[in-house]
Design a protein around this motif. Structure first.
Motif, mmCIF file in Angstrom:
data_model
loop_
_atom_site.group_PDB
_atom_site.id
_atom_site.type_symbol
_atom_site.label_atom_id
_atom_site.label_comp_id
_atom_site.label_asym_id
_atom_site.label_seq_id
_atom_site.Cartn_x
_atom_site.Cartn_y
_atom_site.Cartn_z
ATOM 1 N N VAL A 121 0.992 -0.995 0.022
ATOM 2 C CA VAL A 121 0.082 0.096 -0.333
ATOM 3 C C VAL A 121 0.633 1.508 -0.198
ATOM 4 O O VAL A 121 0.583 1.897 -0.846
ATOM 5 C CB VAL A 121 -0.886 -0.154 1.169
ATOM 6 C CG1 VAL A 121 -1.367 1.709 1.772
ATOM 7 C CG2 VAL A 121 -1.917 -0.797 0.958
ATOM 8 N N ARG A 129 -3.730 3.902 -4.347
ATOM 9 C CA ARG A 129 -3.719 4.385 -2.759
ATOM 10 C C ARG A 129 -4.749 5.370 -2.513
ATOM 11 O O ARG A 129 -5.746 4.940 -1.421
ATOM 12 C CB ARG A 129 -2.636 4.455 -2.674
ATOM 13 C CG ARG A 129 -2.867 4.956 -0.559
ATOM 14 C CD ARG A 129 -1.064 5.344 -0.699
ATOM 15 N NE ARG A 129 0.173 6.290 -0.949
ATOM 16 C CZ ARG A 129 0.703 6.509 -1.376
ATOM 17 N NH1 ARG A 129 1.206 5.148 -2.354
ATOM 18 N NH2 ARG A 129 0.694 7.471 -2.029
ATOM 19 N N GLU A 133 -7.795 3.907 -0.561
ATOM 20 C CA GLU A 133 -8.615 4.513 1.239
ATOM 21 C C GLU A 133 -9.968 5.124 0.750
ATOM 22 O O GLU A 133 -10.631 5.364 2.175
ATOM 23 C CB GLU A 133 -7.562 5.792 0.997
ATOM 24 C CG GLU A 133 -6.089 5.585 1.176
ATOM 25 C CD GLU A 133 -4.831 6.034 1.743
ATOM 26 O OE1 GLU A 133 -5.655 7.103 1.216
ATOM 27 O OE2 GLU A 133 -3.661 5.661 1.610
ATOM 28 N N TYR A 136 -11.867 1.664 1.249
ATOM 29 C CA TYR A 136 -12.422 1.100 2.176
ATOM 30 C C TYR A 136 -12.305 1.501 4.006
ATOM 31 O O TYR A 136 -13.104 1.545 4.830
ATOM 32 C CB TYR A 136 -9.993 0.159 2.701
ATOM 33 C CG TYR A 136 -10.145 -0.070 3.956
ATOM 34 C CD1 TYR A 136 -10.666 -1.578 3.900
ATOM 35 C CD2 TYR A 136 -9.546 0.053 5.077
ATOM 36 C CE1 TYR A 136 -10.353 -2.441 4.865
ATOM 37 C CE2 TYR A 136 -9.020 -0.727 6.275
ATOM 38 C CZ TYR A 136 -9.599 -1.372 5.954
ATOM 39 O OH TYR A 136 -9.919 -2.915 7.151
ATOM 40 N N PHE A 137 -11.958 3.191 4.009
ATOM 41 C CA PHE A 137 -11.758 3.969 4.863
ATOM 42 C C PHE A 137 -13.203 4.688 4.576
ATOM 43 O O PHE A 137 -13.540 4.969 6.180
ATOM 44 C CB PHE A 137 -11.411 4.419 5.471
ATOM 45 C CG PHE A 137 -9.014 4.702 5.640
ATOM 46 C CD1 PHE A 137 -9.097 3.005 6.485
ATOM 47 C CD2 PHE A 137 -8.136 3.952 4.672
ATOM 48 C CE1 PHE A 137 -8.162 2.811 7.139
ATOM 49 C CE2 PHE A 137 -7.125 3.074 4.706
ATOM 50 C CZ PHE A 137 -6.784 2.392 6.253
#
Length: 192
Positions: A121, A129, A133, A136-137
């Motif tokens: 990552v 990335r 992000e 996912y986040f």
């Protein structure tokens, strides 16, 4: 550039370290300390141990600049492998007598995969990335990620797919393939 020729910065850094330039070690530390610390912390799960591994890795590099073989990959990759080897060796030492050998090896495999995923990552291009992000986040789907990144939905899907493909390689290699005896500090890559 031929694949076996390391980047100019890597070659110069190795030469400077071999000459004993303290400023080179400082520059290397500035560039890779956060990578080393985060990989060590990911394997060991302990801030104090991660700090210790960080010091050990840079001490090893300072004392053994010729251990880096540019034909084996970038200096960043080498520093990550040295870190992973040291952290795994520390994990094995700390876990001796605490459980079965199988439990220990499962912890080592999990730690290796987690450290490799972190490295993947942090090494992937910023656009990939950023898309991962967001997904996912921030729990964005590809349409929302496309809007947030101001790119087409097709491009967002492509970035997410490629990022996930790269991440999927974290478990792809058997750990024996990543541990090469003699390519890291003492105890790194030694038979179990």
């Amino acid at each position: 550039m031929p694949k076996d020729v390391p980047p100019r910065w890597d070659r110069r850094m190795q030469q400077r370290l071999a000459r004993g330039e303290a400023a080179a070690l400082g520059e290397l530390y500035d560039r890779f300390a956060s990578l080393v610390h985060s990989l060590a912390h990911r394997v060991l799960g302990d801030e104090t141990d991660a700090d210790r591994i960080t010091r050990e890795v840079f001490g090893y590099i300072w004392e053994n600049p010729d251990a880096y073989d540019p034909k084996q990959g970038s200096m960043r990759s080498w520093v990550a492998r040295v870190t992973q080897g040291q952290a795994v060796a520390r994990l094995r030492q700390s876990e001796v007598g605490r459980g079965s050998r199988e439990e220990l090896e499962q912890k080592v495999r999990s730690a290796n995969a987690a450290a490799r995923a972190d490295y993947i990552v942090t090494s992937m291009p910023a656009p990939l990335r950023a898309a991962l992000e967001l997904a996912y986040f921030k729990r964005r789907d590809y349409r929302q990620a496309a809007a947030d990144l101001r790119i087409s939905e097709d491009e967002a899907r492509r970035r997410l797919r490629l990022g996930l493909q790269l991440l999927s390689t974290a478990n792809a290699l058997p750990q024996e393939d990543t541990a090469r005896p003699g390519y890291g500090p003492p105890g790194y890559g030694t038979p179990r």
